[in-house]
Design a protein around this motif. Structure first.
Motif, mmCIF file in Angstrom:
data_model
loop_
_atom_site.group_PDB
_atom_site.id
_atom_site.type_symbol
_atom_site.label_atom_id
_atom_site.label_comp_id
_atom_site.label_asym_id
_atom_site.label_seq_id
_atom_site.Cartn_x
_atom_site.Cartn_y
_atom_site.Cartn_z
ATOM 1 N N GLY A 17 0.899 -1.200 -0.188
ATOM 2 C CA GLY A 17 -0.207 -0.215 -0.185
ATOM 3 C C GLY A 17 0.877 1.294 -0.011
ATOM 4 N N PRO A 18 1.497 1.294 -0.317
ATOM 5 C CA PRO A 18 2.763 2.290 -1.158
ATOM 6 C C PRO A 18 2.166 4.004 -1.400
ATOM 7 C CG PRO A 18 3.290 1.036 -3.092
ATOM 8 C CD PRO A 18 2.035 0.859 -2.176
ATOM 9 N N GLY A 19 0.576 4.088 -1.181
ATOM 10 C CA GLY A 19 0.022 5.040 -1.716
ATOM 11 C C GLY A 19 1.074 6.229 -2.376
ATOM 12 N N ARG A 20 1.505 7.204 -2.730
ATOM 13 C CA ARG A 20 2.005 8.349 -3.822
ATOM 14 C C ARG A 20 3.144 7.596 -3.799
ATOM 15 N NH1 ARG A 20 -0.413 14.069 -2.404
ATOM 16 N NH2 ARG A 20 -2.512 14.065 -3.113
ATOM 17 N N GLY A 21 3.953 6.583 -3.782
ATOM 18 C CA GLY A 21 5.488 6.679 -3.916
ATOM 19 C C GLY A 21 6.558 7.091 -2.840
ATOM 20 N N THR A 22 5.939 8.254 -2.155
ATOM 21 C CA THR A 22 6.616 8.510 -1.235
ATOM 22 C C THR A 22 8.124 8.977 -0.352
ATOM 23 O OG1 THR A 22 4.939 10.741 -1.292
ATOM 24 C CG2 THR A 22 6.400 11.538 -0.153
ATOM 25 N N MET A 23 6.961 7.923 0.403
ATOM 26 C CA MET A 23 7.839 6.973 1.707
ATOM 27 C C MET A 23 9.446 6.105 0.221
ATOM 28 S SD MET A 23 6.871 4.658 4.289
ATOM 29 C CE MET A 23 7.010 3.405 3.462
ATOM 30 N N MET A 24 8.551 5.385 -0.478
ATOM 31 C CA MET A 24 9.957 5.130 -0.949
ATOM 32 C C MET A 24 10.542 5.712 -2.007
ATOM 33 S SD MET A 24 11.296 2.013 -1.613
ATOM 34 C CE MET A 24 9.943 0.469 -1.192
ATOM 35 N N ALA A 25 10.113 6.452 -2.630
ATOM 36 C CA ALA A 25 11.743 7.899 -3.353
ATOM 37 C C ALA A 25 12.350 8.347 -1.738
ATOM 38 C CB ALA A 25 10.429 9.008 -3.451
ATOM 39 N N ASP A 26 11.363 8.903 -0.661
ATOM 40 C CA ASP A 26 11.849 9.311 0.370
ATOM 41 C C ASP A 26 13.100 8.443 0.642
ATOM 42 O OD1 ASP A 26 10.743 11.730 0.051
ATOM 43 O OD2 ASP A 26 9.916 11.220 1.878
ATOM 44 N N ALA A 27 13.143 7.114 1.035
ATOM 45 C CA ALA A 27 14.077 5.804 1.644
ATOM 46 C C ALA A 27 14.950 5.273 0.708
ATOM 47 C CB ALA A 27 12.921 4.580 1.133
ATOM 48 N N LEU A 28 14.591 5.637 -0.946
ATOM 49 C CA LEU A 28 16.066 5.913 -2.382
ATOM 50 C C LEU A 28 16.812 6.618 -2.047
ATOM 51 C CD1 LEU A 28 13.800 3.685 -4.444
ATOM 52 C CD2 LEU A 28 15.229 2.019 -3.060
ATOM 53 N N ARG A 29 16.134 8.003 -1.550
ATOM 54 C CA ARG A 29 17.753 9.033 -1.818
ATOM 55 C C ARG A 29 17.652 8.713 -0.617
ATOM 56 N NH1 ARG A 29 13.629 12.717 -1.548
ATOM 57 N NH2 ARG A 29 13.775 12.604 0.461
ATOM 58 N N ALA A 30 17.494 8.070 0.285
ATOM 59 C CA ALA A 30 18.582 7.957 1.537
ATOM 60 C C ALA A 30 19.690 6.932 1.690
ATOM 61 C CB ALA A 30 17.738 7.840 3.199
ATOM 62 N N LEU A 31 19.467 6.266 0.742
ATOM 63 C CA LEU A 31 20.009 4.871 0.710
ATOM 64 C C LEU A 31 20.859 4.635 -0.860
ATOM 65 C CD1 LEU A 31 17.244 2.047 0.978
ATOM 66 C CD2 LEU A 31 19.218 2.608 2.525
ATOM 67 N N ARG A 32 20.964 5.971 -1.216
ATOM 68 C CA ARG A 32 21.813 6.370 -2.310
ATOM 69 C C ARG A 32 23.620 6.686 -2.031
ATOM 70 N NH1 ARG A 32 17.096 8.861 -5.294
ATOM 71 N NH2 ARG A 32 17.031 8.142 -6.796
ATOM 72 N N VAL A 33 23.680 6.786 -0.382
ATOM 73 C CA VAL A 33 24.259 7.106 -0.053
ATOM 74 C C VAL A 33 25.271 5.715 0.314
ATOM 75 C CG1 VAL A 33 24.117 9.358 1.414
ATOM 76 C CG2 VAL A 33 23.651 6.787 2.606
ATOM 77 N N LEU A 34 24.537 4.096 0.061
ATOM 78 C CA LEU A 34 25.406 3.613 0.453
ATOM 79 C C LEU A 34 25.130 2.577 -0.826
ATOM 80 C CD1 LEU A 34 23.594 2.651 3.865
ATOM 81 C CD2 LEU A 34 25.726 2.555 3.691
ATOM 82 N N PRO A 35 26.097 2.514 -1.722
ATOM 83 C CA PRO A 35 26.289 2.232 -3.315
ATOM 84 C C PRO A 35 26.092 1.038 -3.156
ATOM 85 C CG PRO A 35 27.785 4.107 -3.128
ATOM 86 C CD PRO A 35 27.437 3.372 -1.860
ATOM 87 N N PRO A 36 26.568 -0.276 -2.623
ATOM 88 C CA PRO A 36 27.173 -1.734 -2.571
ATOM 89 C C PRO A 36 25.118 -2.027 -2.051
ATOM 90 C CG PRO A 36 28.812 -0.813 -1.105
ATOM 91 C CD PRO A 36 27.694 0.050 -1.327
ATOM 92 N N LEU A 37 24.436 -1.277 -0.903
ATOM 93 C CA LEU A 37 23.305 -2.129 -1.225
ATOM 94 C C LEU A 37 22.420 -1.349 -2.141
ATOM 95 C CD1 LEU A 37 20.657 -2.512 0.528
ATOM 96 C CD2 LEU A 37 20.830 -0.885 2.354
ATOM 97 N N TYR A 38 22.895 -0.009 -2.377
ATOM 98 C CA TYR A 38 21.703 0.404 -3.141
ATOM 99 C C TYR A 38 21.767 -0.693 -5.421
ATOM 100 C CZ TYR A 38 19.345 4.358 -5.990
ATOM 101 O OH TYR A 38 18.148 4.950 -6.639
ATOM 102 N N GLN A 39 22.792 -0.923 -5.144
ATOM 103 C CA GLN A 39 22.646 -1.259 -6.337
ATOM 104 C C GLN A 39 21.979 -2.952 -5.827
ATOM 105 O OE1 GLN A 39 24.227 -0.718 -9.478
ATOM 106 N NE2 GLN A 39 24.118 1.334 -8.522
#
Length: 375
Positions: free
Chosen positions: A88-110
């Motif tokens: 139930g991700p709504g407008r995708g806002t939470m996922m977008a914010d979570a992914l922005r934070a995760l970009r600082v960890l390239p091994p996980l982001y990949q």
């Protein structure tokens, strides 16, 4: 919300043809009727909608959940593939914010593969727009459709809209609560004529002495069992955030929300969001019965503070002008505060993990086994 509800006509016809309708069936039709269901045809979120969720209040909420996912990934050995799932991700806002934070960890982001469970085509389109730059993303009707693999699962305000059963205590026993047509031709609550056989055996001990007129409500365990069995068998953890109570108890919490205000749940079905509080003790008990590990529940305010939301707010405010800084401060108070409008105490956070994860971020020092030892 219009005065005329096409779903009401259909519900009245069903009741006239088959008799009083159980509350769970009425709630299911209100939310997911294939043509007139509330969650099938609209975007209900934000100032112009009917309610606002935590991700819409501030980017800090999703960012911290992203970092929580990173802590789980490290705790399970940093696997080369992690399925990040949102129900139930709504407008995708939470996922977008979570992914922005995760970009600082390239091994996980990949390593990420994104999976969104969404039945609403309007919201799916909003999610595609919000997450347009994200690779390895897929949409699903149910969690059953998501491929195997280690996962972090988010369920923010997901369980509160799953249909509830209600029973009413009478002298003769517990009777299933229904929706019927009263003498004035309006939809009204009623109860089945015969009590539910041996229902007392299924009740939590606390409720067996409930007075006549008491209402008890519950949800089937199917959804929490799917989540618990997945993280138990395939590694990972799930985070469940919702409003509700930490102990199974009597009470009627069936309600409707329209234009950010409470409404009559029997008026204009399909035109308002109908929900009920989440029983976190029941969720915990079901997960533990399957052999998963339970962490919490804890108040949302405590959880976010342990994850560092106040430090994050100060960082954002240091880069903002006065007006934006005031907005950030207000959002922080709403997310972690109590009282009117505050989400910090009313909302609870429960994590379910594979059995060997002793501690998780945000739950440090909390009593475990919430299903059998209510706080």
């Amino acid at each position: 919300m219009t005065e005329y509800s096409p779903l009401q006509s259909e519900i009245r016809q069903l009741i006239k043809a088959s008799g009083p309708m159980p509350v769970w069936r009425y709630m299911e039709l209100c939310l997911t009727h294939p043509k007139f269901g509330y969650y099938v045809s609209r975007d209900p979120l934000g100032r112009e909608g009917d309610f606002t969720t935590a991700p819409e209040v501030s980017q800090m909420f999703g960012e911290l959940l992203g970092l929580w996912a990173a802590s789980v990934w490290k705790a399970i050995g940093s696997p080369p593939l992690l399925r990040l799932i949102e129900l139930g991700p709504g407008r995708g806002t939470m996922m977008a914010d979570a992914l922005r934070a995760l970009r600082v960890l390239p091994p996980l982001y990949q390593a990420l593969s994104i999976h969104l469970v969404e039945i609403n085509p309007v919201l799916r389109d909003r999610q595609r727009s919000t997450l347009s730059g994200v690779r390895n993303i897929a949409w699903h009707e149910t969690i059953d459709d998501i491929p195997d693999g280690p996962a972090v699962i988010f369920a923010n305000e997901y369980f509160d809209v799953l249909p509830i059963h209600q029973v009413v205590k009478r002298e003769s026993g517990w009777h299933e609560r229904t929706v019927e047509i009263d003498a004035d031709g309006r939809l009204a609550f009623g109860a089945m004529a015969e009590p539910t056989p041996r229902f007392e055996v299924l009740l939590p001990p606390l409720l067996r002495a409930a007075p006549v007129g008491a209402v008890f409500e519950w949800r089937p365990d199917a959804e929490i069992m799917k989540i618990a069995s997945r993280v138990r068998d395939q590694d990972g953890a799930a985070l469940i955030i919702d409003y509700g109570h930490v102990r199974s108890d009597a009470g009627d919490t069936f309600q409707a929300i329209a234009r950010h205000s409470f409404a009559d749940p029997l008026k204009n079905p399909g035109q308002a969001d109908v929900t009920a509080h989440v029983d976190f003790q029941a969720l915990a008990r079901a997960a533990e019965d399957l052999g998963a590990r339970v962490h919490g529940p804890v108040p949302q305010g405590d959880f976010l503070q342990r994850l560092g939301i106040e430090t994050r707010a100060l960082t954002l405010m240091a880069k903002a002008n006065h007006e934006v800084s005031e907005d950030i401060s207000g959002a922080l108070k709403r997310l972690i505060g109590g009282g009117r409008g505050g989400m910090g105490q009313m909302f609870k956070v429960l994590a379910v993990s594979e059995p060997h994860l002793d501690t998780l971020a945000g739950f440090e020092g909390e009593k475990q086994n919430a299903g059998t030892a209510p706080s």
